[in-house]
Write a protein that holds these residues in place. Sequence first.
Motif, PDB file in Angstrom:
ATOM      1  N   ALA A 103      82.745  17.492  78.905  1.00  0.00           N
ATOM      2  CA  ALA A 103      81.511  16.442  78.362  1.00  0.00           C
ATOM      3  C   ALA A 103      81.166  16.891  76.379  1.00  0.00           C
ATOM      4  N   LEU A 104      81.114  16.538  75.251  1.00  0.00           N
ATOM      5  CA  LEU A 104      80.739  16.752  74.010  1.00  0.00           C
ATOM      6  C   LEU A 104      79.503  15.700  73.332  1.00  0.00           C
ATOM      7  N   GLN A 105      79.035  16.581  73.148  1.00  0.00           N
ATOM      8  CA  GLN A 105      77.996  16.038  72.339  1.00  0.00           C
ATOM      9  C   GLN A 105      77.427  16.097  71.689  1.00  0.00           C
ATOM     10  N   PRO A 106      78.007  15.098  70.102  1.00  0.00           N
ATOM     11  CA  PRO A 106      77.985  15.456  68.642  1.00  0.00           C
ATOM     12  C   PRO A 106      77.122  15.730  68.623  1.00  0.00           C
ATOM     13  N   GLN A 107      76.049  14.537  68.468  1.00  0.00           N
ATOM     14  CA  GLN A 107      75.412  14.747  68.241  1.00  0.00           C
ATOM     15  C   GLN A 107      74.154  15.792  67.715  1.00  0.00           C
TER      16      GLN A 107
END
Length: 295
Positions: A103-107
């Motif tokens: 799970a990647l959260q770029p923000q």
Amino acid sequence: MSHFHSGEVAVQQRMGQAHIADRVGRMIRADIPDIAAGFLAEQPMVVIGATDLEGRVWAGAVVGPPGFVHVIDAGTIAIDAFPAAGDPLHEALTRPARIGMIALQPQRRRRMRVNGSAVPTEAGLLITVDQVYSNCPKYISRRQIESYGPDIDLPAPLHSTELDARQRALIAAADAFFIATADTGGNADASHRGGNPNFLQVLSPTRLRWPDYQGNSMFMTLGNIAVNPRCGILVPDWTTGATLQLSGTAELSWAPETFTAGAQCSIDFTITEVVEVHGAGQLRWGPAELSPVNP
């Protein structure tokens, strides 16, 4: 008891970082802490890695409204969605499978990885976790969600055995991709790679190369490649939602002449299959703010 298999240990030793890996490996958990459960519940996308019925390894995205990934209990995660039709993982995950998930959260430049086993449900997938851990924010480009695209019937995926000129240009412009690998027992892993555009180099229509930058020193991806060369790559088009999925074999290169600035080694990837789906994801992201630590 070590968290690492022989391939991971061999790469750690070759890099002279076995002592760091041993220390960092203590953060790997077999349960899901509350903070991780909260993080997962915020995410509109996860990437899953798994092996298909023909032994090919793929990485694919699963998208849904925040909350579509949620923790049932300390050892179980439910995903209320399934890989899109046309995604090679759509059929592969209709049976029990060993999977890796990121799970990647770029923000906020955050990421979390889960390895375990998945079974299909009426809503999507149910994952029993074996390993849960977070990663540092290195090499993640910051992006903001601009909109959710329309929920439309997707066009038929494009299949080939090599990259055309447009696909090669997409790869050359990429500042991020996801990679799926597996060990000799089929235990899968999904990870993220980031850098400045052209860090994922196109050597030919069937050959790619990328640098391995210093990370958490556990070398789970490289360790898997050391014992099982089959792997899969997902290159997202963040603006349009299109996805480019590649499956093939990878080889670690220790020859300094193949390194780019800041690399510990390089990985050569030979493509055996290409799958492209236009508008595969509903998410539309804004422009990238490249990581300040990119070499």
